[in-house]
Design an enzyme around this catalytic site. Sequence first.
Site, PDB file in Angstrom:
ATOM      1  CG  HIS A 175      -1.948   1.065   1.246  1.00  0.00           C
ATOM      2  ND1 HIS A 175      -1.629   2.367   1.583  1.00  0.00           N
ATOM      3  CD2 HIS A 175      -3.282   1.059   0.978  1.00  0.00           C
ATOM      4  CE1 HIS A 175      -2.731   3.112   1.525  1.00  0.00           C
ATOM      5  NE2 HIS A 175      -3.747   2.350   1.167  1.00  0.00           N
ATOM      6  N   GLY A 176       1.787   1.330   0.952  1.00  0.00           N
ATOM      7  CA  GLY A 176       2.686   2.474   1.019  1.00  0.00           C
ATOM      8  C   GLY A 176       2.252   3.571   1.971  1.00  0.00           C
ATOM      9  CG  ASP A 177      -0.342   6.982   3.539  1.00  0.00           C
ATOM     10  OD1 ASP A 177       0.211   6.994   4.657  1.00  0.00           O
ATOM     11  OD2 ASP A 177      -1.143   7.871   3.174  1.00  0.00           O
ATOM     12  CG  LEU A 178      -1.992  -0.429   6.016  1.00  0.00           C
ATOM     13  CD1 LEU A 178      -3.094  -0.640   4.976  1.00  0.00           C
ATOM     14  CD2 LEU A 178      -1.370  -1.775   6.398  1.00  0.00           C
ATOM     15  CG  ASN A 233      -5.433   5.876   3.612  1.00  0.00           C
ATOM     16  OD1 ASN A 233      -6.274   6.763   3.421  1.00  0.00           O
ATOM     17  ND2 ASN A 233      -4.143   6.076   3.449  1.00  0.00           N
TER      18      ASN A 233
END
Length: 310
Positions: A192-195, A199
Site C-alpha cells: 500500500h505504502g500509506d497503510l 485508509n
Amino acid sequence: MIAVPEAFARGTIEREGAKGSAWIAELPLVVDELMGRWECVPDGYVMHGGVGVVVPVRRHGAADAVLKVSFPHPGNVHEPDAFAAWGGRGAVHLYARDDARFAMLLERVGAPDLGEDEDEDEVVRVAGLISRRLAVPAPPGLPLLRDRAGAWEGALRRDAEELAHPLSRHVIDAAVATVRELGAAQPDLLIHGDLHARNILRADREPWLAVDPKGYVGDPAYDGGNLLKTRAPALLGSGDLRRAVDRTLDVFTEAAELDRERTRRWAQLHAVQAAFWGRRHGFRRARTGPRRDRLTEFADSLAHALTDRP
C-alpha cells in the site's frame, strides 16, 4: 457543476501556490467533463482528503461509484496502477482512469473508516489482514522502495547533525542499520505504502477495503511500521507506551503473517523519520504550534520504545 470545498481549496493553494490556485479554478470543469465521459451524475456531497476531491456518483445500469480527482503530484501517479493490480483484492475496484488528469472512477464504499472502531486490537488486526491481502507480486514500472535507501540514510545523518533533538546515538544508529540491512534488499511485492486506519473503509462487498495507496514495491513490514506510527492517540492513552507498542506489533504481525522483528525495525525507522520530519516541516494536520510539538515528542518517545535495548 461541483462546488470545491473551501477548506480543500484553501489548503491546496497554501501548499501549492499559483499552480494550486490554477488547478482549483479548473477543477469543476474537469469533474464535469469526466462525469460526462464516464456517463455518471453526482449523488451526494463532495468530499476531500489532503490532495484530492471525491464525488459520489451514480451510473445508469452499473454500481454506484466515486469520482476521485487528485492534484498532479509524483506521489499520486501510481495509485491507479495499484488498484489495477489488486483487481478488488483487499482494495476498492478501479472502474476507469484518466492518468493525465490524475482521475479515477472507483468502487463506492462506506463512510466509516477503521479508525472509528474503539477496539484497538481489532483496528490493528484488520489492518494486518488487509496488508497480507495487498502483498501480491508487483507489476513492472512501480517505484521500488529499495531505490530510496541511499536518500533515507543521507537524510537521517543530515537531520541528526543539523536539528536539535533528544534522540540518542543508539536510536539513530538503529535506524541507519535498518536502512542498510532491510532497505536495500526488499521483495518485489506490491504494498500500500500509506497503510493506516483512515485508509481502510467499511464496505459491502467485503467487510473492509483499502483506499489511497501509493503503490510501492517493497517489504510488507514497511506498511506495518507506518501503521504503528499512526496509532498515536491509542498508544499515548494506554499509560504504558512500551507495552502498548509490543501488543500492537504482536497483533499486527500475527494477522499479516509477518516477521515481528522485521516489522519492529521498520516501525522504529518510521518513528525516527517522523521525529525529524516534524521538526523540519511539521505534519499535515499540525504544521506549527503546540500540537505539532506534541506529535514530535510522541515520535521521539515511540522511536525510543521501538529501539532494541543495547
